[in-house]
Design a protein around this motif. Structure first.
Motif, PDB file in Angstrom:
ATOM      1  N   GLN A 242       0.825  -1.208   0.000  1.00 15.48           N
ATOM      2  CA  GLN A 242       0.000   0.000   0.000  1.00 15.48           C
ATOM      3  C   GLN A 242       0.858   1.256   0.000  1.00 15.48           C
ATOM      4  O   GLN A 242       0.617   2.206  -0.755  1.00 15.48           O
ATOM      5  CB  GLN A 242      -0.932   0.006   1.222  1.00 15.48           C
ATOM      6  N   ASP A 243       1.891   1.244   0.830  1.00 15.17           N
ATOM      7  CA  ASP A 243       2.795   2.396   0.888  1.00 15.17           C
ATOM      8  C   ASP A 243       3.526   2.574  -0.435  1.00 15.17           C
ATOM      9  O   ASP A 243       3.697   3.710  -0.912  1.00 15.17           O
ATOM     10  CB  ASP A 243       3.806   2.199   2.023  1.00 15.17           C
ATOM     11  N   PHE A 244       3.922   1.452  -1.046  1.00 14.64           N
ATOM     12  CA  PHE A 244       4.594   1.501  -2.344  1.00 14.64           C
ATOM     13  C   PHE A 244       3.679   2.115  -3.399  1.00 14.64           C
ATOM     14  O   PHE A 244       4.111   2.955  -4.199  1.00 14.64           O
ATOM     15  CB  PHE A 244       5.011   0.086  -2.757  1.00 14.64           C
ATOM     16  N   GLN A 245       2.426   1.718  -3.412  1.00 10.64           N
ATOM     17  CA  GLN A 245       1.475   2.247  -4.389  1.00 10.64           C
ATOM     18  C   GLN A 245       1.201   3.728  -4.149  1.00 10.64           C
ATOM     19  O   GLN A 245       1.036   4.498  -5.105  1.00 10.64           O
ATOM     20  CB  GLN A 245       0.171   1.446  -4.339  1.00 10.64           C
ATOM     21  N   ASN A 246       1.163   4.132  -2.899  1.00 11.26           N
ATOM     22  CA  ASN A 246       0.910   5.535  -2.592  1.00 11.26           C
ATOM     23  C   ASN A 246       2.073   6.433  -2.994  1.00 11.26           C
ATOM     24  O   ASN A 246       1.879   7.582  -3.412  1.00 11.26           O
ATOM     25  CB  ASN A 246       0.640   5.711  -1.090  1.00 11.26           C
ATOM     26  N   LYS A 247       3.293   5.918  -2.862  1.00 10.90           N
ATOM     27  CA  LYS A 247       4.492   6.706  -3.157  1.00 10.90           C
ATOM     28  C   LYS A 247       4.775   6.800  -4.653  1.00 10.90           C
ATOM     29  O   LYS A 247       5.454   7.715  -5.110  1.00 10.90           O
ATOM     30  CB  LYS A 247       5.718   6.096  -2.464  1.00 10.90           C
ATOM     31  N   ASN A 248       4.274   5.844  -5.419  1.00 13.46           N
ATOM     32  CA  ASN A 248       4.599   5.783  -6.841  1.00 13.46           C
ATOM     33  C   ASN A 248       3.343   5.832  -7.688  1.00 13.46           C
ATOM     34  O   ASN A 248       2.354   5.156  -7.404  1.00 13.46           O
ATOM     35  CB  ASN A 248       5.367   4.484  -7.152  1.00 13.46           C
ATOM     36  N   ARG A 249       3.422   6.621  -8.729  1.00 11.67           N
ATOM     37  CA  ARG A 249       2.299   6.699  -9.667  1.00 11.67           C
ATOM     38  C   ARG A 249       2.415   5.538 -10.638  1.00 11.67           C
ATOM     39  O   ARG A 249       3.251   5.535 -11.530  1.00 11.67           O
ATOM     40  CB  ARG A 249       2.334   8.046 -10.394  1.00 11.67           C
ATOM     41  N   LEU A 250       1.574   4.539 -10.450  1.00 11.33           N
ATOM     42  CA  LEU A 250       1.634   3.340 -11.288  1.00 11.33           C
ATOM     43  C   LEU A 250       0.674   3.511 -12.459  1.00 11.33           C
ATOM     44  O   LEU A 250      -0.523   3.748 -12.266  1.00 11.33           O
ATOM     45  CB  LEU A 250       1.258   2.106 -10.465  1.00 11.33           C
ATOM     46  N   ASN A 251       1.205   3.383 -13.685  1.00 10.35           N
ATOM     47  CA  ASN A 251       0.326   3.558 -14.843  1.00 10.35           C
ATOM     48  C   ASN A 251      -0.508   2.315 -15.096  1.00 10.35           C
ATOM     49  O   ASN A 251      -0.258   1.242 -14.536  1.00 10.35           O
ATOM     50  CB  ASN A 251       1.153   3.940 -16.084  1.00 10.35           C
ATOM     51  N   ASP A 252      -1.496   2.469 -15.944  1.00 10.23           N
ATOM     52  CA  ASP A 252      -2.450   1.384 -16.203  1.00 10.23           C
ATOM     53  C   ASP A 252      -1.817   0.191 -16.903  1.00 10.23           C
ATOM     54  O   ASP A 252      -2.334  -0.927 -16.832  1.00 10.23           O
ATOM     55  CB  ASP A 252      -3.618   1.909 -17.056  1.00 10.23           C
ATOM     56  N   LYS A 253      -0.697   0.405 -17.590  1.00  6.87           N
ATOM     57  CA  LYS A 253      -0.057  -0.679 -18.334  1.00  6.87           C
ATOM     58  C   LYS A 253       0.792  -1.578 -17.435  1.00  6.87           C
ATOM     59  O   LYS A 253       1.130  -2.690 -17.822  1.00  6.87           O
ATOM     60  CB  LYS A 253       0.825  -0.090 -19.449  1.00  6.87           C
ATOM     61  N   LEU A 254       1.130  -1.092 -16.245  1.00  7.25           N
ATOM     62  CA  LEU A 254       1.980  -1.869 -15.351  1.00  7.25           C
ATOM     63  C   LEU A 254       1.181  -2.986 -14.693  1.00  7.25           C
ATOM     64  O   LEU A 254       0.093  -2.767 -14.157  1.00  7.25           O
ATOM     65  CB  LEU A 254       2.576  -0.959 -14.272  1.00  7.25           C
ATOM     66  N   LYS A 255       1.732  -4.194 -14.738  1.00  8.31           N
ATOM     67  CA  LYS A 255       1.085  -5.345 -14.105  1.00  8.31           C
ATOM     68  C   LYS A 255       1.785  -5.640 -12.786  1.00  8.31           C
ATOM     69  O   LYS A 255       3.019  -5.699 -12.725  1.00  8.31           O
ATOM     70  CB  LYS A 255       1.147  -6.553 -15.042  1.00  8.31           C
TER      71      LYS A 255
END
Length: 262
Positions: A62-75
């Motif tokens: 959760q912290d990783f996702q909050n810190k990084n803007r993950l684009n829709d193409k990333l799996k």
């Protein structure tokens, strides 16, 4: 989010292949491990199509996702711990790795300076030189045929993320070197014969610093193209310097001279 529990999973098999150079070259991809390194990749202009996180590190997700803007193409996948560890090269994995698409950066600048590494074999030396070149604002690092793979896991770790911030140019036929010299860049090589003290060399113009193989030094082919032959003074009479140390000395002497004239 899907949990991968089988070592025979197709994604696991493809990621495992990237531990080998021939598959990295074939796929145009490489692996990075660790939260800091993966975050550096995500912040860069490189494409990151896949991130794997071990079950053990899931609480950091959760912290990783909050810190990084993950684009829709990333799996993004969670992987069973025992399987995840087989994909890593480090002895104590942090629990995250990413697949990164190689990026062709063609930055043959009209001014500045480059570092040319000629058949360097030690991953740590190459990684350290890339890191120093990035820190110094060099235009790029040029690698000749026979140099250790820049996407080797040890090389990558030694760059401390600088791999994403400086042009890395593979020059197997020396065409890039010749083009830069035709643009007026001077090739500087270290030599014990017919050479001048490095600190008496003007490094404020456009030039290329050549660093040779750890055991054999600069190849004859590169040496024959040299415009300037220099030596680093060693009052202690040591036989030689570590390749990365010598490169860093020369790189930051160039920085010092440039700062002096600004």
């Amino acid at each position: 989010m899907e949990l991968i529990q089988s070592k025979d999973n197709a994604i696991v098999k493809e990621v495992r292949k990237l531990k080998e150079k021939k598959y990295r070259n074939e796929k145009g991809q490489f692996l990075v491990e660790g939260f800091r390194f993966v975050e550096e990749a995500l912040k860069s202009q490189f494409d990151v199509p896949l991130v794997l996180i071990s079950e053990k590190a899931e609480e950091k997700l959760q912290d990783f996702q909050n810190k990084n803007r993950l684009n829709d193409k990333l799996k993004l996948y969670i992987v069973k711990e025992s399987i995840f560890n087989t994909l890593c090269n480090t002895e104590t994995p942090q629990g995250i790795l990413a697949v990164v698409n190689k990026k062709s950066i063609n930055m043959e600048a009209d001014k500045g300076f480059y570092i040319l590494v000629d058949r360097l074999q030690d991953p740590g030396n190459l990684g350290t030189i890339i890191r120093s070149a990035h820190a110094a604002g060099a235009s790029g690092v040029i690698m000749t045929k026979g140099t250790v793979d820049v996407y080797n896991d040890k090389t990558l770790r030694s760059t401390m993320g600088s791999i994403f911030n400086i042009a890395i140019i593979e020059d197997e036929d020396l065409m890039v070197l010749d083009r830069l010299r035709n643009k007026g860049f001077k090739l500087v090589v270290s030599s014990l014969e017919d050479s001048k003290c490095f600190y008496e060399t003007d490094l404020t113009g456009n030039f290329i610093i050549a660093v040779g193989n750890e055991g054999n030094g600069i190849s004859d082919e590169i040496y024959s193209k040299a415009d300037l032959k220099v030596k680093i003074p060693m009052p202690g009479n040591a036989e030689s310097l570590n390749a990365a140390a010598a490169a860093s000395i020369m790189i930051f002497e160039a920085v010092r001279q440039r700062l002096t004239i600004e």
